[in-house]
Write an enzyme that holds these catalytic residues in place. Structure first.
Site, mmCIF file in Angstrom:
data_model
loop_
_atom_site.group_PDB
_atom_site.id
_atom_site.type_symbol
_atom_site.label_atom_id
_atom_site.label_comp_id
_atom_site.label_asym_id
_atom_site.label_seq_id
_atom_site.Cartn_x
_atom_site.Cartn_y
_atom_site.Cartn_z
ATOM 1 N N GLU A 82 4.608 -5.662 3.398
ATOM 2 C CA GLU A 82 3.729 -6.778 2.960
ATOM 3 C C GLU A 82 2.722 -7.161 4.027
ATOM 4 O OE1 GLU A 82 3.137 -7.596 0.200
ATOM 5 O OE2 GLU A 82 4.869 -6.636 -0.720
HETATM 6 C C1 LIG Z 1 11.162 0.026 2.907
HETATM 7 C C2 LIG Z 1 9.724 -0.130 2.537
HETATM 8 C C3 LIG Z 1 9.379 -0.716 1.336
HETATM 9 C C4 LIG Z 1 8.031 -0.823 0.972
HETATM 10 N N1 LIG Z 1 7.710 -1.342 -0.265
HETATM 11 C C5 LIG Z 1 6.421 -1.247 -0.694
HETATM 12 C C6 LIG Z 1 6.074 -1.573 -2.051
HETATM 13 O O1 LIG Z 1 6.910 -1.995 -2.828
HETATM 14 N N2 LIG Z 1 4.789 -1.377 -2.447
HETATM 15 C C7 LIG Z 1 3.830 -0.900 -1.609
HETATM 16 O O2 LIG Z 1 2.696 -0.748 -2.027
HETATM 17 N N3 LIG Z 1 4.109 -0.604 -0.308
HETATM 18 C C8 LIG Z 1 5.385 -0.762 0.164
HETATM 19 N N4 LIG Z 1 5.695 -0.431 1.456
HETATM 20 C C9 LIG Z 1 4.627 -0.012 2.349
HETATM 21 C C10 LIG Z 1 4.348 -1.038 3.445
HETATM 22 O O3 LIG Z 1 3.719 -2.162 2.920
HETATM 23 C C11 LIG Z 1 3.543 -0.311 4.533
HETATM 24 O O4 LIG Z 1 4.452 0.546 5.196
HETATM 25 C C12 LIG Z 1 2.902 -1.269 5.491
HETATM 26 O O5 LIG Z 1 1.865 -1.962 4.861
HETATM 27 C C13 LIG Z 1 2.322 -0.559 6.719
HETATM 28 O O6 LIG Z 1 1.570 0.584 6.383
HETATM 29 P P1 LIG Z 1 1.900 1.963 7.102
HETATM 30 O O7 LIG Z 1 3.352 2.228 6.999
HETATM 31 O O8 LIG Z 1 0.976 2.995 6.589
HETATM 32 O O9 LIG Z 1 1.585 1.695 8.633
HETATM 33 P P2 LIG Z 1 0.148 1.828 9.322
HETATM 34 O O10 LIG Z 1 -0.877 1.141 8.511
HETATM 35 O O11 LIG Z 1 -0.081 3.249 9.676
HETATM 36 O O12 LIG Z 1 0.374 0.972 10.645
HETATM 37 C C14 LIG Z 1 0.997 1.504 11.825
HETATM 38 C C15 LIG Z 1 0.831 0.456 12.926
HETATM 39 O O13 LIG Z 1 -0.571 0.266 13.209
HETATM 40 C C16 LIG Z 1 -0.900 -1.099 13.068
HETATM 41 N N5 LIG Z 1 -2.235 -1.202 12.468
HETATM 42 C C17 LIG Z 1 -2.697 -0.560 11.388
HETATM 43 N N6 LIG Z 1 -3.959 -0.930 11.138
HETATM 44 C C18 LIG Z 1 -4.309 -1.824 12.072
HETATM 45 C C19 LIG Z 1 -5.483 -2.587 12.344
HETATM 46 N N7 LIG Z 1 -6.561 -2.512 11.561
HETATM 47 N N8 LIG Z 1 -5.467 -3.409 13.410
HETATM 48 C C20 LIG Z 1 -4.379 -3.532 14.180
HETATM 49 N N9 LIG Z 1 -3.245 -2.849 13.968
HETATM 50 C C21 LIG Z 1 -3.202 -2.000 12.924
HETATM 51 C C22 LIG Z 1 0.168 -1.718 12.194
HETATM 52 O O14 LIG Z 1 0.337 -3.107 12.471
HETATM 53 C C23 LIG Z 1 1.402 -0.896 12.561
HETATM 54 O O15 LIG Z 1 2.038 -1.473 13.669
HETATM 55 C C24 LIG Z 1 7.026 -0.365 1.853
HETATM 56 C C25 LIG Z 1 7.379 0.204 3.075
HETATM 57 C C26 LIG Z 1 8.698 0.346 3.418
HETATM 58 C C27 LIG Z 1 9.042 1.011 4.726
#
Ligand SMILES: Cc1cc2nc3c(=O)[nH]c(=O)nc-3n(C[C@H](O)[C@H](O)[C@H](O)COP(=O)(O)OP(=O)(O)OC[C@H]3O[C@@H](n4cnc5c(N)ncnc54)[C@H](O)[C@@H]3O)c2cc1C
Length: 583
Positions: free
Chosen positions: A434
């Site tokens: 989220e």
């Molecule tokens: C168990 C689980 C359940 C989930 N459920 C859902 C769901 O129901 N529906 C859904 O749509 N998604 C869901 N997600 C996805 C979740 O919302 C994303 O994993 C989350 O938003 C982070 O995206 P990412 O994993 O691609 O990390 P990334 O976006 O790759 O981020 C990696 C790191 O970089 C940082 N970062 C990224 N961009 C920036 C920026 N612009 N500035 C500063 N820091 C940054 C982040 O804070 C993080 O620390 C789920 C994930 C998990 C693991």
């Protein structure tokens, strides 16, 4: 896996912090009666304690499974869901027009806190359904509302949120899923979504997907994102279920925690969906879902922290090690000052997070229901400001609290079968999904702080100042001590806020280095304010001693250290080049 909700403390938080009586006075909740609170909380506690808590370890061990017929929920979950649905918990705070009970949001938050505490993986399913309901309520057509809301609000169907794709995580605008018009008002959705919680399961007859996708010729990035609703089974005009839609779960993730919540890879292959809201305006609708979900994820943090606190307290009373004054033989470890400090830190952080989340829910209700436009506007600013704190601060504390819970269990905490270990593993997702907590901090300093040139922070500071004055005016040295700490932290927070507001206008990139530290300080101050508020309100009452002890511990342990955050908040101004050398 025993759990018993702290009903007294929850009730006090509803009264002292959410000011549920004031919400009722708006006239927006004709069904609400203060006498309803106790029976509602007692009934919810029964389900949490007697049905959901015993399933928590079972869900952790067995998880959900992908079969040829789709996802099968962990053993016992379907029966538990039926109990949850039959009791009407899903619809507590939703409009009566669609079968809800129209009660204040903080009351629904209190109920859901118990569900998260007893079984976080289970309660994630209703959490996502809330987001789907709010998106359709606010952005759907009348036909969509009639078609989906009564069944979602009754819990007969559940909802899921499909945002994430492999290349589109925090950057939702990078998503590639396509939606092509079919010519009959529907769209053919094609693409792959990952990490979709409860994207499929067998607890209900239908699962309603809210899916972000791109229309042909949509602008690049987040300005070209649209929201669609796509049911697992198409819904006929008479409400009966029709043919199976062409999407399915093609894989389940193996995760460190919340094993019973199926995290699905969803494949959409020309699935039929219908636009929710305006073309290319999916981001606005998505924010409706996400704001609801962010507060509710903060609440998951409160629940899991409460569960960890209870487990650690029980263990510390049982486990005997070492000597303590006045004890013959080995003393229970709860007699040791370091364990008492650890438990106090868990209790104070949990209660502060609870207060922040309930206050956020109350502000949302006031922003909708107050008859006074000025109150509505101020409440909306408060809700917006508290949302990243509810999500970011509460979930970071949930990880701290569950971590401390493991530590209190010593080596037993590291054993896979202990509850403390499961709670820690479950809690670790909270700062990630989220919107990661880093993104929450950027949202706080980038958008929420600057709205009306800092009006939300200014009003929080002013309200906390008058709470400190009230504490001081008691002339009771114990309360004056609370006022001193709160005022000291407010001085620091005011200074940090002025710096951040100015820096975000002039040297934005440098200011962002301090965003996470600013969110931490803002949450500490809000938590300290609400604990002081409760201590004052409980003065002379049955729970005065506990409310005071929580406020005093937090004041000495956390508020006293407020000035230590200033360096981290402002460091980007001078350290940006040095920081770059480290990365
Ligand atoms: C168990 C689980 C359940 C989930 N459920 C859902 C769901 O129901 N529906 C859904 O749509 N998604 C869901 N997600 C996805 C979740 O919302 C994303 O994993 C989350 O938003 C982070 O995206 P990412 O994993 O691609 O990390 P990334 O976006 O790759 O981020 C990696 C790191 O970089 C940082 N970062 C990224 N961009 C920036 C920026 N612009 N500035 C500063 N820091 C940054 C982040 O804070 C993080 O620390 C789920 C994930 C998990 C693991």
């Amino acid at each position: 896996m025993t759990f018993n909700a702290p009903v007294g403390q929850i009730t006090d938080t509803l009264n002292d912090i959410a000011r549920i009586g004031d919400l009722a006075a708006t006239g927006g909740f004709p069904n609400f009666d203060a006498d309803l609170v106790a029976p509602i909380l007692d009934e919810a506690n029964k389900l949490a304690r007697d049905v959901l808590a015993p399933l928590n370890a079972i869900g952790h061990k067995h998880g959900a499974k992908l079969t040829d017929n789709g996802v099968s929920a962990a053993p016992g979950f379907s029966e538990a869901y039926a109990r949850f649905r039959e009791a009407g918990w899903m619809g507590l705070a939703f409009p009566e027009e669609f079968g809800g009970q129209g009660l204040p949001k903080p009351l629904a938050l209190a109920v859901m806190e118990m569900m998260h505490a007893s079984n976080m993986a289970f309660a994630l399913c209703p959490l996502l359904t809330f987001g789907a309901i709010e998106a359709i309520l606010e952005h759907g057509t009348d036909e969509q509302r009639q078609m989906y809301l009564p069944k979602l609000i009754s819990g007969e169907w559940t909802g899921a949120m499909n945002l994430t794709e492999p290349q589109a995580g925090s950057d939702v605008g990078a998503l590639k899923t396509k939606a092509i018009p079919n010519g009959d008002g529907s769209y053919a959705i094609t693409g792959q979504k990952i990490f979709i919680s409860w994207g499929d399961h067998d607890m209900t007859d239908n699962v309603i997907q809210l899916v972000l996708a791109r229309l042909p010729d949509a602008p690049a990035g987040s300005r070209g994102v649209s929201l669609f609703v796509a049911p697992k089974f198409l819904v006929n005009a008479d409400g009966s279920l029709g043919e199976r839609n062409s999407f399915k779960c093609i894989g389940l993730e193996h995760k460190m925690g919340i094993h019973a919540s199926p995290t699905c890879v969803m494949e959409y292959d020309g699935a039929r969906g219908w636009l929710v809201g305006q073309p290319n305006k999916g981001l606005a609708a998505m924010f409706t879902m996400m704001n609801s979900a962010r507060l509710n994820v903060g609440l998951e943090g409160v629940g899991v922290a409460e569960a960890a606190l209870q487990a650690a307290t029980a263990y510390a009373n049982e486990r005997k090690q070492g000597a303590a004054p006045g004890v013959d033989g080995a003393a229970a470890i709860i007699r040791h000052p370091d364990i008492q400090r650890s438990i106090a830190s868990m209790a104070a952080a949990t209660q502060a997070a609870r207060a922040i989340c309930y206050a956020c829910g109350a502000a949302a209700d006031l922003a909708h229901h107050s008859k006074d436009p000025a109150v509505r506007e101020a409440a909306k600013l408060r809700e917006d400001f508290l949302t990243p704190l509810a999500k970011g601060w509460s979930t970071d504390r949930a990880v701290d609290v569950t971590n401390t819970g493991v530590q209190i269990h010593g080596g037993m905490g590291f054993m896979g079968e202990t509850k403390a270990a499961q709670l820690y593993l479950d809690a670790r997702i909270l700062p990630i999904y989220e919107g990661t907590n880093g993104i929450q901090a950027m949202d706080l300093v980038g958008r929420k702080l600057s709205m009306n040139n800092g009006a939300a922070a200014a009003s929080l500071i002013s309200e906390a100042r008058s709470c400190a004055r009230e504490a001081r005016d008691t002339n009771d040295p114990r309360f004056v001590a609370l006022a001193d700490r709160l005022d000291g932290a407010l001085d620091v927070f005011g200074e940090a806020t002025d710096w951040m507001l100015a820096a975000m206008k002039t040297t934005r990139e440098a200011a962002l280095y301090g965003a996470t530290a600013y969110l931490r300080l803002a949450g500490d101050v809000a938590g300290g304010f609400y604990l002081t508020r409760s201590a004052i309100d409980q003065r002379g009452g049955e729970r005065e001693e506990r409310a005071y002890a929580l406020a005093r511990f937090f004041a000495e342990d956390t508020l006293a250290g407020a000035s230590g955050h200033i360096g981290s908040i402002t460091m980007g101004a001078s350290l940006a080049e040095d920081l770059a050398l480290l990365t």
